[in-house]
Design an enzyme around this catalytic site. Structure first.
Site, short mmCIF file in Angstrom:
data_model
loop_
_atom_site.label_atom_id
_atom_site.label_comp_id
_atom_site.label_asym_id
_atom_site.label_seq_id
_atom_site.Cartn_x
_atom_site.Cartn_y
_atom_site.Cartn_z
N LYS A 121 0.70 -1.26 0.21
CA LYS A 121 0.09 0.24 0.25
C LYS A 121 0.69 1.18 0.27
O LYS A 121 0.40 2.08 -0.61
CB LYS A 121 -1.02 -0.06 1.53
CG LYS A 121 -1.82 -1.35 1.00
CD LYS A 121 -3.07 -1.03 2.12
CE LYS A 121 -3.98 -2.76 2.11
NZ LYS A 121 -4.96 -3.22 3.25
N GLN A 167 -4.45 -1.81 9.35
CA GLN A 167 -4.48 -2.91 8.56
C GLN A 167 -5.13 -4.42 9.79
O GLN A 167 -4.93 -4.16 11.06
CB GLN A 167 -3.18 -3.87 8.56
CG GLN A 167 -3.28 -5.08 8.12
CD GLN A 167 -3.32 -4.81 6.32
OE1 GLN A 167 -4.05 -3.05 5.79
NE2 GLN A 167 -4.37 -5.49 6.25
N ASP A 225 -11.51 2.29 3.79
CA ASP A 225 -11.66 1.11 4.12
C ASP A 225 -13.23 0.54 3.94
O ASP A 225 -13.61 -0.24 3.32
CB ASP A 225 -11.36 0.03 5.12
CG ASP A 225 -9.77 -0.51 4.92
OD1 ASP A 225 -9.59 -0.64 4.37
OD2 ASP A 225 -9.42 -0.87 5.84
N1 GUN Z 1 -6.75 -7.07 5.98
C1 GUN Z 1 -6.33 -7.77 4.71
N2 GUN Z 1 -7.50 -7.31 4.09
C2 GUN Z 1 -7.97 -5.95 4.15
C3 GUN Z 1 -8.44 -5.22 3.54
O1 GUN Z 1 -9.43 -4.92 2.81
N3 GUN Z 1 -8.70 -3.63 4.86
C4 GUN Z 1 -8.07 -3.31 5.63
N4 GUN Z 1 -8.14 -2.65 6.62
N5 GUN Z 1 -7.30 -4.95 6.66
C5 GUN Z 1 -7.54 -5.75 6.28
#
Ligand code: GUN
Length: 295
Positions: free
Chosen positions: A53, A97, A120
């Site tokens: 990211k 995350q 998100d």
């Molecule tokens: N962990 C796995 N996929 C995601 C996601 O799309 N967003 C977040 N915040 N954590 C994750």
């Protein structure tokens, strides 16, 4: 192999080029979109996702603040970090995350992220708006899957989509998005989950099958019809002592044999994964644009 490979990397690149133009326009107005990524602990998959990211933000000149804390952080301390990000005008999106350590209540954390920075799309407000068909931040993996289907020439309109998995991250929102009365959706959606008996009875009826249950190579060729389009959301680490890393990443679909049979399939890696990150970037840019209207 006879299937068309749905190339998530290529489609992501196209969308990221479109975003670059929007970001350049914003820069001319003196606004730089900003994303905060919050990583708690050192879960290997999470570390790798957050790194990707960060790199994606750098590539598009999106400002990225990466906050990393030990797994021993208290819930109160994490809430205080989120409070700081909430007030920070450089930050348009906050991504915490998942998974979080067991002693932290995920719900309290996500409730603390203001809906206007919830890129998100996990907050109750955004999920509620999604259900009602109002403009909102759609969660990134489901939005990425919809975009992947549309841009690869397999729009879900009028099709029978079978979604395997009902998680809040993927299955649940995806089913909702694809059943909407709208172009690029309008599908008949069946959701299968751990309570579903004889799952093959459903998977064999799917025009579009989305495998998102987190079971390595669960879907085999006998479970799909031969003109089906398969979207594999799984990212499973399986032991592979013969490799340098000691593991390999496989999806929820037995790729080699299913690809021999079906019309089209998204690979792992290189399918849904890059789309999830691209949708996060898109939501961050959208949030920055919306912040202008609130000033
Ligand atoms: N962990 C796995 N996929 C995601 C996601 O799309 N967003 C977040 N915040 N954590 C994750």
């Amino acid at each position: 192999m006879s299937a068309i490979i749905i190339d998530g990397k290529k489609i992501s690149r196209d969308i990221r080029h479109e975003l670059e133009n929007q970001i350049a326009d914003l820069r001319r107005e003196g606004l730089i979109p900003g994303l905060a990524t919050v990583l708690i602990g050192n879960n290997a998959a999470s570390v790798s996702y957050v790194r990707m990211k960060k790199k994606a933000c750098q590539d598009l000149s999106i400002y990225n603040e990466c906050i990393e804390r030990d797994a021993s952080i208290s819930e109160k301390e994490l809430l205080s970090i989120i409070d700081g990000l909430k007030r920070d005008s450089k930050i348009h999106g906050i991504l915490v995350q998942l998974p979080l350590p067991d002693h932290i209540n995920e719900k309290s954390i996500f409730d603390a992220i203001p809906p206007e920075k919830d890129v998100d799309g996990f907050s109750p407000v955004n999920l509620g708006k999604m259900m009602l068909g109002e403009d909102c931040f759609l969660s990134c993996t489901p939005a990425g899957i919809q975009e992947l289907l549309i841009r690869s020439g397999f729009p879900p309109d009028g099709k029978h989509v079978v979604v395997l998995g009902r998680s809040h991250l993927v299955g649940l929102p995806l089913a909702n998005i694809l059943m909407k009365k709208a172009k690029g959706a309008n599908a008949t959606v069946t959701v299968c989950h751990t309570g579903t008996k004889n799952i093959s009875d459903y998977t064999r009826q799917a025009d579009i099958l989305v495998a998102a249950m987190g079971k390595p190579e669960f879907i085999t060729a006998d479970m799909v019809k031969d003109d089906a389009v398969i979207v594999d959301v799984g990212t499973n680490r399986v032991e592979a002592p013969e490799t340098e890393r000691g593991y390999r990443i496989v999806g929820d679909v037995k790729f080699e044999e299913v690809a021999e049979k079906v019309r089209a399939i998204s690979p792992v890696p290189g399918g849904v994964g890059p789309m999830t990150i691209t949708m996060l970037l898109q939501n961050t840019v959208k949030s920055a644009i919306l912040s202008l209207t609130r000033q």
